[in-house]
Design a protein around this motif. Structure first.
Motif, mmCIF file in Angstrom:
data_model
loop_
_atom_site.group_PDB
_atom_site.id
_atom_site.type_symbol
_atom_site.label_atom_id
_atom_site.label_comp_id
_atom_site.label_asym_id
_atom_site.label_seq_id
_atom_site.Cartn_x
_atom_site.Cartn_y
_atom_site.Cartn_z
ATOM 1 N N PRO A 155 45.218 -43.465 43.898
ATOM 2 C CA PRO A 155 46.307 -42.311 44.134
ATOM 3 C C PRO A 155 46.250 -42.025 45.503
ATOM 4 C CG PRO A 155 44.723 -41.905 42.203
ATOM 5 C CD PRO A 155 44.109 -43.071 43.042
ATOM 6 N N MET A 156 47.327 -41.650 46.102
ATOM 7 C CA MET A 156 47.543 -41.322 47.562
ATOM 8 C C MET A 156 47.579 -39.981 47.541
ATOM 9 S SD MET A 156 49.987 -44.263 49.145
ATOM 10 C CE MET A 156 49.729 -44.070 50.524
ATOM 11 N N LYS A 157 46.992 -39.246 48.648
ATOM 12 C CA LYS A 157 47.077 -37.924 48.846
ATOM 13 C C LYS A 157 48.079 -37.574 49.911
ATOM 14 C CE LYS A 157 44.066 -33.957 49.523
ATOM 15 N NZ LYS A 157 45.237 -32.990 49.677
ATOM 16 N N TRP A 158 49.146 -36.803 49.534
ATOM 17 C CA TRP A 158 50.304 -36.565 50.744
ATOM 18 C C TRP A 158 50.042 -35.232 51.348
ATOM 19 C CZ3 TRP A 158 53.244 -40.849 51.748
ATOM 20 C CH2 TRP A 158 53.227 -41.868 50.868
ATOM 21 N N THR A 159 49.462 -34.319 50.747
ATOM 22 C CA THR A 159 49.253 -32.862 51.443
ATOM 23 C C THR A 159 48.198 -32.882 52.427
ATOM 24 O OG1 THR A 159 48.055 -32.093 49.541
ATOM 25 C CG2 THR A 159 50.162 -31.996 49.227
ATOM 26 N N THR A 160 48.068 -31.771 52.992
ATOM 27 C CA THR A 160 47.137 -31.456 54.181
ATOM 28 C C THR A 160 46.419 -30.403 53.202
ATOM 29 O OG1 THR A 160 48.518 -29.626 55.009
ATOM 30 C CG2 THR A 160 48.766 -31.905 56.085
ATOM 31 N N PRO A 161 45.068 -30.038 54.058
ATOM 32 C CA PRO A 161 44.212 -29.133 53.474
ATOM 33 C C PRO A 161 45.057 -27.824 53.456
ATOM 34 C CG PRO A 161 43.034 -30.369 54.865
ATOM 35 C CD PRO A 161 44.411 -30.776 55.162
ATOM 36 N N GLU A 162 45.784 -27.460 54.244
ATOM 37 C CA GLU A 162 46.563 -26.134 54.404
ATOM 38 C C GLU A 162 47.499 -26.092 53.334
ATOM 39 O OE1 GLU A 162 45.036 -27.277 58.367
ATOM 40 O OE2 GLU A 162 46.448 -28.396 56.978
ATOM 41 N N LEU A 163 48.317 -27.031 52.901
ATOM 42 C CA LEU A 163 49.114 -27.140 51.817
ATOM 43 C C LEU A 163 48.462 -27.089 50.437
ATOM 44 C CD1 LEU A 163 51.784 -29.854 52.809
ATOM 45 C CD2 LEU A 163 52.094 -27.547 52.586
ATOM 46 N N ASP A 164 47.237 -27.698 50.380
ATOM 47 C CA ASP A 164 46.324 -27.547 49.185
ATOM 48 C C ASP A 164 46.244 -26.054 49.054
ATOM 49 O OD1 ASP A 164 46.527 -30.090 49.087
ATOM 50 O OD2 ASP A 164 44.419 -30.564 49.892
ATOM 51 N N ILE A 165 45.583 -25.276 49.992
ATOM 52 C CA ILE A 165 45.160 -23.791 49.951
ATOM 53 C C ILE A 165 46.390 -23.152 49.618
ATOM 54 C CG2 ILE A 165 44.699 -21.831 51.399
ATOM 55 C CD1 ILE A 165 42.937 -23.640 52.992
ATOM 56 N N GLU A 166 47.560 -23.297 50.041
ATOM 57 C CA GLU A 166 48.758 -22.573 49.893
ATOM 58 C C GLU A 166 49.251 -22.787 48.351
ATOM 59 O OE1 GLU A 166 53.582 -22.690 51.119
ATOM 60 O OE2 GLU A 166 52.144 -23.372 52.522
ATOM 61 N N TRP A 167 49.143 -24.163 47.838
ATOM 62 C CA TRP A 167 49.284 -24.463 46.423
ATOM 63 C C TRP A 167 48.439 -23.534 45.570
ATOM 64 C CZ3 TRP A 167 52.739 -25.788 43.308
ATOM 65 C CH2 TRP A 167 52.422 -26.053 42.056
ATOM 66 N N GLN A 168 47.095 -23.622 45.973
ATOM 67 C CA GLN A 168 45.985 -22.991 44.900
ATOM 68 C C GLN A 168 46.283 -21.513 44.840
ATOM 69 O OE1 GLN A 168 43.846 -23.931 42.804
ATOM 70 N NE2 GLN A 168 44.541 -25.945 43.207
ATOM 71 N N THR A 169 46.769 -20.971 46.166
ATOM 72 C CA THR A 169 47.279 -19.486 46.262
ATOM 73 C C THR A 169 48.446 -19.309 45.252
ATOM 74 O OG1 THR A 169 46.387 -19.402 48.380
ATOM 75 C CG2 THR A 169 47.868 -17.563 47.503
ATOM 76 N N VAL A 206 49.350 -21.205 42.729
ATOM 77 C CA VAL A 206 48.913 -21.358 41.212
ATOM 78 C C VAL A 206 48.108 -20.263 40.523
ATOM 79 C CG1 VAL A 206 47.860 -22.892 39.472
ATOM 80 C CG2 VAL A 206 49.346 -23.994 41.513
ATOM 81 N N ASN A 207 47.101 -19.918 41.463
ATOM 82 C CA ASN A 207 46.132 -19.105 41.113
ATOM 83 C C ASN A 207 46.083 -17.742 41.734
ATOM 84 O OD1 ASN A 207 44.954 -20.783 39.010
ATOM 85 N ND2 ASN A 207 44.153 -21.793 40.856
ATOM 86 N N PRO A 208 47.225 -17.051 41.704
ATOM 87 C CA PRO A 208 47.252 -15.687 42.627
ATOM 88 C C PRO A 208 45.988 -14.853 42.222
ATOM 89 C CG PRO A 208 49.073 -15.621 40.859
ATOM 90 C CD PRO A 208 48.201 -16.937 40.963
ATOM 91 N N ILE A 209 45.381 -14.182 43.157
ATOM 92 C CA ILE A 209 44.581 -13.057 42.862
ATOM 93 C C ILE A 209 45.233 -11.795 42.429
ATOM 94 C CG2 ILE A 209 42.879 -11.789 44.019
ATOM 95 C CD1 ILE A 209 42.626 -14.062 46.040
ATOM 96 N N VAL A 210 44.702 -11.332 41.186
ATOM 97 C CA VAL A 210 45.401 -10.257 40.644
ATOM 98 C C VAL A 210 44.269 -9.014 40.934
ATOM 99 C CG1 VAL A 210 45.794 -9.175 38.523
ATOM 100 C CG2 VAL A 210 46.390 -11.624 38.724
#
Length: 76
Positions: A55-69, A71-75
């Motif tokens: 599998p190829m990884k197309w995102t940057t670490p910054e995009l990974d953090i943005e996605w996690q934020t 998907v899992n917003p802090i309530v």
């Protein structure tokens, strides 16, 4: 609906025609491309094509953090 049409017109002949067309394609490299190919293959133990790619990884670490934020917003 496709199943009904398949009963009227068999797909086997169409699939065979598609396979025949694909199998009839031949690629002839120019002299320059042939030299580039030889240069690229030089020194390889096994120049055959691989059947599966990792599998190829197309995102940057910054995009990974943005996605996690996202998907899992802090309530609070």
């Amino acid at each position: 609906m496709l199943d009904e049409r398949d009963l009227l017109v068999g797909r086997a002949s169409m699939e065979q025609l598609a396979d025949d067309i694909i199998n009839s394609v031949r690629l002839k490299l120019s002299a320059e491309a042939e030299m580039q190919k030889e240069k690229a293959l030089r020194g390889l133990d096994d120049p055959s094509l691989i059947k599966e790619f990792a599998p190829m990884k197309w995102t940057t670490p910054e995009l990974d953090i943005e996605w996690q934020t996202h998907v899992n917003p802090i309530v609070a």
